[in-house]
Design a protein around this motif. Structure first.
Motif, PDB file in Angstrom:
ATOM      1  N   LEU A 120      30.666   7.862  28.154  1.00  0.00           N
ATOM      2  CA  LEU A 120      31.682   7.895  27.204  1.00  0.00           C
ATOM      3  C   LEU A 120      31.416   9.014  26.278  1.00  0.00           C
ATOM      4  CD1 LEU A 120      31.799   5.056  25.774  1.00  0.00           C
ATOM      5  CD2 LEU A 120      33.262   6.136  27.916  1.00  0.00           C
ATOM      6  N   VAL A 122      29.428   9.739  23.698  1.00  0.00           N
ATOM      7  CA  VAL A 122      29.758   9.401  22.576  1.00  0.00           C
ATOM      8  C   VAL A 122      28.254   9.006  22.456  1.00  0.00           C
ATOM      9  CG1 VAL A 122      31.413   8.390  22.253  1.00  0.00           C
ATOM     10  CG2 VAL A 122      30.330   6.990  22.982  1.00  0.00           C
ATOM     11  N   ASP A 150      35.766   6.104  18.447  1.00  0.00           N
ATOM     12  CA  ASP A 150      34.215   6.885  17.938  1.00  0.00           C
ATOM     13  C   ASP A 150      34.581   7.536  16.645  1.00  0.00           C
ATOM     14  OD1 ASP A 150      31.899   8.194  17.216  1.00  0.00           O
ATOM     15  OD2 ASP A 150      32.331   9.415  19.253  1.00  0.00           O
ATOM     16  N   ARG A 209      38.857   8.681  17.399  1.00  0.00           N
ATOM     17  CA  ARG A 209      39.057   8.636  18.272  1.00  0.00           C
ATOM     18  C   ARG A 209      38.826   7.362  19.612  1.00  0.00           C
ATOM     19  NH1 ARG A 209      37.950  10.825  24.255  1.00  0.00           N
ATOM     20  NH2 ARG A 209      35.559  11.539  23.663  1.00  0.00           N
ATOM     21  N   VAL A 211      37.893   5.709  23.010  1.00  0.00           N
ATOM     22  CA  VAL A 211      37.125   6.141  23.708  1.00  0.00           C
ATOM     23  C   VAL A 211      36.691   5.295  25.514  1.00  0.00           C
ATOM     24  CG1 VAL A 211      35.858   7.574  22.016  1.00  0.00           C
ATOM     25  CG2 VAL A 211      34.716   5.665  22.708  1.00  0.00           C
TER      26      VAL A 211
END
Length: 217
Positions: A120, A122, A150, A209, A211
């Motif tokens: 992802l 992140v 996120d 956002r 994700v």
């Protein structure tokens, strides 16, 4: 290797392959366990969280096949590789907008750090789950889907999907930005796009956002 195969591996590891015993251990009907092992059903997120809480089963491995370092063949986790994402008792509308009365943490969902980073992109420092309400983001997001946000990604990357704080409440929408103008779009074309003038707003309305998403089956 399918989710059904991985789930059967968990049953083998924890209950010697006895699906009825595994069902009793985990509070489900035997028929439900049989359906998951056959591939005709899927475990809910709440059930997966229970498996993690009680037996330290790697949820990410069950869903994706990506296994954490140090996990055994049934995906039992090394606790140091985990990130807990809070699941908020709030719905983010994909329609006209809705904000729940309470935004307290309802539960936590567990990810391993390597999956978050590798798949992802992140870090897991500021993640949160909310539930989608409405149909305006179909087919991308459906009513009842749970989305992982996120919260560190508040700068708009055009055409990505974000959690937006608007006058109507929390929204899951596709955003485009040009200068100080924010275009808010729905994937369901029955819903018209609209504009936000960022200079007229006191705070940044973009909360993060989206994700990853999970869909109830």
């Amino acid at each position: 290797m399918s989710l059904a195969y991985r789930f059967q591996t968990v049953v083998d590891q924890l209950a010697g392959g006895n699906k009825k015993q595994f069902a009793e251990m985990t509070g489900k009907s035997a028929s439900h366990i049989y359906r998951i092992c056959r591939g005709s059903g899927r475990p809910s997120m709440a059930y997966l969280q229970d498996l993690y809480n009680e037996y330290r089963i790697d949820i990410t491995w069950l869903l994706t096949g990506e296994q954490s370092d140090g996990a055994n063949p049934a995906g039992v986790l090394n606790p140091g590789d985990q990130v807990l994402a809070p699941m908020f008792d709030v719905k983010a509308s994909a329609g006209s907008g809705a904000l729940a009365d309470s935004e307290g943490v309802e539960d936590y969902f567990t990810f391993n750090k390597s999956f978050l980073s590798r798949q992802l992109g992140v870090s897991g420092e500021q993640l949160a789950f909310v539930t989608v309400d409405g149909d305006s983001m179909e087919p991308t997001l459906c009513d009842g889907d749970q989305v992982l946000v996120d919260m560190t990604q508040r700068h708009v990357r055009n055409n990505a999907v974000y959690l937006l704080n608007s006058e109507q409440g929390l929204l899951t929408k596709r955003l485009k930005q040009q200068g100080n103008q924010l275009t808010v779009e729905s994937d369901n074309r029955d819903y018209p796009a609209w504009e936000l003038d960022l200079t007229a707003l006191e705070d940044n309305p973009v909360l993060g956002r989206i994700v990853w998403s999970a869909r109830a089956c």
